[in-house]
Design an enzyme around this catalytic site. Sequence first.
Site, mmCIF file in Angstrom:
data_model
loop_
_atom_site.group_PDB
_atom_site.id
_atom_site.type_symbol
_atom_site.label_atom_id
_atom_site.label_comp_id
_atom_site.label_asym_id
_atom_site.label_seq_id
_atom_site.Cartn_x
_atom_site.Cartn_y
_atom_site.Cartn_z
ATOM 1 N N HIS A 18 0.849 -1.215 0.000
ATOM 2 C CA HIS A 18 0.000 0.000 0.000
ATOM 3 C C HIS A 18 0.875 1.252 0.000
ATOM 4 C CE1 HIS A 18 -3.844 2.125 1.477
ATOM 5 N NE2 HIS A 18 -2.958 3.065 1.217
ATOM 6 N N HIS A 20 1.345 5.449 -1.680
ATOM 7 C CA HIS A 20 0.959 6.604 -2.499
ATOM 8 C C HIS A 20 2.259 7.192 -3.035
ATOM 9 C CE1 HIS A 20 -3.178 6.785 -0.809
ATOM 10 N NE2 HIS A 20 -2.573 6.220 0.219
ATOM 11 N N LYS A 104 -9.666 -0.374 -5.790
ATOM 12 C CA LYS A 104 -9.682 0.274 -4.480
ATOM 13 C C LYS A 104 -11.028 0.931 -4.204
ATOM 14 C CE LYS A 104 -8.078 2.410 -0.821
ATOM 15 N NZ LYS A 104 -6.927 2.444 0.037
ATOM 16 N N HIS A 141 -10.601 1.087 1.862
ATOM 17 C CA HIS A 141 -10.366 2.108 2.891
ATOM 18 C C HIS A 141 -11.558 1.956 3.832
ATOM 19 C CE1 HIS A 141 -8.815 6.016 4.466
ATOM 20 N NE2 HIS A 141 -10.023 5.965 4.997
ATOM 21 N N HIS A 179 -4.640 -0.678 6.012
ATOM 22 C CA HIS A 179 -4.159 0.144 7.135
ATOM 23 C C HIS A 179 -5.103 0.110 8.342
ATOM 24 C CE1 HIS A 179 -6.881 2.862 5.095
ATOM 25 N NE2 HIS A 179 -6.011 3.217 4.178
ATOM 26 N N ASP A 254 1.441 2.576 3.624
ATOM 27 C CA ASP A 254 0.577 3.741 3.410
ATOM 28 C C ASP A 254 1.390 5.036 3.452
ATOM 29 O OD1 ASP A 254 -1.713 5.106 2.789
ATOM 30 O OD2 ASP A 254 -2.516 5.131 4.815
HETATM 31 O O1 DOR Z 1 -3.654 9.616 5.550
HETATM 32 C C1 DOR Z 1 -3.981 9.279 4.426
HETATM 33 N N1 DOR Z 1 -3.418 9.840 3.342
HETATM 34 N N2 DOR Z 1 -4.946 8.385 4.279
HETATM 35 C C2 DOR Z 1 -5.466 8.089 3.089
HETATM 36 O O2 DOR Z 1 -6.352 7.265 3.026
HETATM 37 C C3 DOR Z 1 -5.023 8.809 1.880
HETATM 38 C C4 DOR Z 1 -3.671 9.315 2.043
HETATM 39 C C5 DOR Z 1 -3.269 10.311 0.991
HETATM 40 O O3 DOR Z 1 -3.520 10.076 -0.185
HETATM 41 O O4 DOR Z 1 -2.662 11.312 1.358
HETATM 42 ZN ZN ZN Z 2 -3.437 5.034 1.660
#
Ligand code: DOR
Ligand code: ZN
Length: 355
Positions: A18, A20, A104, A141, A179, A254
């Site tokens: 997971h 970003h 997702k 999520h 998460h 995450d």
């Molecule tokens: O804290 C987070 N940031 N939770 C999420 O689900 C998305 C993520 C983000 O894209 O910044």
């Molecule tokens: Zn995330």
Amino acid sequence: MPDPSAIRLTIPRPDDWHVHVRDGDLLRAVLPYTAKIFARAIIMPNLKPPVTTAARAKAYRDEIIAAVPAGVKFTPLMTVYLTDATDPADLARGHAEGVITAAKLYPAHATTNSEHGVTDIKKIYPVLEQMQKIGMPLLVHGEAIGADIDVFDREAVFIEKTLKPVRKDFPALKIVFEHITTQEAADYVAAEGSKNTLAATITAHHLLINRNAMFQGGIRPHYYCLPVAKREKHRAALVKAATSGGTMFFLGTDTAPHTRAAKESACGCAGIFSAPNALALYAQVFDEAGRLDKLEAFASRNGPAFYGVPVNPDTLTLVKSLKPNSEIKPILTENGQEIVGFAPMSPAFWGVADI
Ligand code: DOR
Ligand code: ZN
């Protein structure tokens, strides 16, 4: 000079289930940190605009591959962002072509860039039917949203309101509860996960901080993420789950970078950037729990088993030093924007060797 008294642990190269990594200059700044440690990563699709089709996932994959530093072996595993209008046939085609690994579910308005998310789970039932048929995992999520739902209760409410009904209606659908942050989620996944249709990822930061971190001497935006960190008893339950050796729990950092300006604001973004030190911090947690022997399963084996892919053939070595790690400096984008990394609130001694 390596510390001669260091303790070392070699494991198959892990994957991050997971992450970003964003796009554009942010992508180019953060991707090298993930790519040099993890062999593969599940890439979150919540760009602006979101990655909602197989064609967009393919284009995004190309952009990511172009940002992998020379000489580094890294495979992005792509996901599609589900909306009320997702076309099941497009998902199936993308899956068959090897472009999309998973889809997702962001409940609408649950988190960063989720405004295009699903407004009612029933609206995507034809999509879930298709995913169940072709064996494509659903990544959730897991937060229920509503004016009457306390932000700290969102995850527990989601289990009752959405996860249990969906699992009843689609018993063979593979679901990753992402998460997780609560004892309720850890207990539910531990009880149900042996069927190999339910698993959970756990972040390094949720293993290390409880909700007090956000309020230590003032508002601390760099400890704010979603789902938000909960009480200490929940953190302890997550440590127990992650270090249990249970095959239903695996690594997903995450890591979610935002610029310093976007975090340190009157309405700061949710997200903790942990790509540079997350793996070392997992080692710290497992070591403190007296469960270092379970790190390999959590970081390198359970995820591939759930997703049905081979364990990575190469290895990585973690090293424990006598001296605590120094704080990670903010990283800089090409445009001079700073991204502040996650700082654990207690000394950490583990690092990754030779990278
Ligand atoms: O804290 C987070 N940031 N939770 C999420 O689900 C998305 C993520 C983000 O894209 O910044
Ligand atoms: Zn995330």
